[in-house]
Structure formats: C-alpha cells, structure tokens
Design a protein around this motif. Sequence first.
Motif, mmCIF file in Angstrom:
data_model
loop_
_atom_site.group_PDB
_atom_site.id
_atom_site.type_symbol
_atom_site.label_atom_id
_atom_site.label_comp_id
_atom_site.label_asym_id
_atom_site.label_seq_id
_atom_site.Cartn_x
_atom_site.Cartn_y
_atom_site.Cartn_z
ATOM 1 N N ARG A 25 -23.335 57.315 -38.054
ATOM 2 C CA ARG A 25 -23.843 57.628 -39.386
ATOM 3 C C ARG A 25 -24.519 56.401 -40.007
ATOM 4 N N GLN A 32 -30.872 61.026 -43.238
ATOM 5 C CA GLN A 32 -29.549 61.617 -43.064
ATOM 6 C C GLN A 32 -29.660 63.096 -43.401
ATOM 7 N N ASP A 34 -28.346 67.015 -44.616
ATOM 8 C CA ASP A 34 -27.754 67.485 -45.867
ATOM 9 C C ASP A 34 -26.244 67.655 -45.776
ATOM 10 N N VAL A 36 -23.541 65.783 -45.451
ATOM 11 C CA VAL A 36 -23.166 64.375 -45.515
ATOM 12 C C VAL A 36 -21.674 64.201 -45.244
ATOM 13 N N TYR A 38 -18.892 61.104 -45.299
ATOM 14 C CA TYR A 38 -18.671 59.738 -45.770
ATOM 15 C C TYR A 38 -17.629 59.054 -44.914
ATOM 16 N N TYR A 40 -21.168 56.550 -44.773
ATOM 17 C CA TYR A 40 -22.379 56.439 -43.974
ATOM 18 C C TYR A 40 -23.207 55.296 -44.553
ATOM 19 N N THR A 106 -23.001 61.709 -57.422
ATOM 20 C CA THR A 106 -22.090 62.064 -56.323
ATOM 21 C C THR A 106 -20.681 61.526 -56.517
#
Length: 121
Positions: A25, A32, A34, A36, A38, A40, A106
């Motif tokens: 990642r 990257q 969609d 996602v 973590y 990354y 986010t």
Amino acid sequence: MIAPIFTVCAASPSVVALLGGETLRLYPFGQQDDNVIYPYAVWQNLYGTPENYLAQRPDADSFTLQVDVYADTPDQAIAVAAALRDAIEPHAYIARWGVQGRDSETKRYRYSFDVDWIVKR
C-alpha cells in the motif's frame, strides 16, 4: 526518470510488515483505489532535474518527492513513516519532515516528509 521509491520500500521487511506484502500500500499520488485500507502511503514528484553538463549527456537525475502516510492512529502513522525512512535513507536523503495532523474529513492521521533522490542513469 522516476525515483525507485517503490522498489526500495518493497524490499524492506519492516515496510512490508506495516503496508502489506502481496499488494504493497505505497501508491503514486492519486493511484490508490477507492477501497482504502489503512495504513497506506502515497508519493509524488515535487520536481526533478537532470544533472546537465556542457561536454556530455546527463549521467543522473535528481528528484524531490513528497511522501504522505495515512493511518488510523498517530502511533501507526509514525511507525510507517519511520519504516519508510529506514528503507529510503540508504539510497536517498530525507530533506524535510512535514505536516503531522488529522484530516478533517476522514478523521485519519497524516505524516508527511520530503525525499531528495539522485538516480544514476
């Protein structure tokens, strides 16, 4: 014409342990997917120049890259940044420790740094 950041980081067991093995990642900025996961990291060229000479073609290119780590916790972001640093430093220079913060949308944590890299042709 591109610094070998992915190859160098993919060879680091510490980076692979934190950013995944089969699909590392560590993405060029904006690539990257969609879905996602973590943590990354993303990287992008800020600028670059060939090492120009009057009597011959350039034998190297210089790049400045920005690396951004995104994670669920501050400790996770710092751990990934440290692993990337340790993988990169034998090959290039960390030129700047940048932004550390939390994304308002986010709610994930970000750690940013810049790398100066000279790549022989």
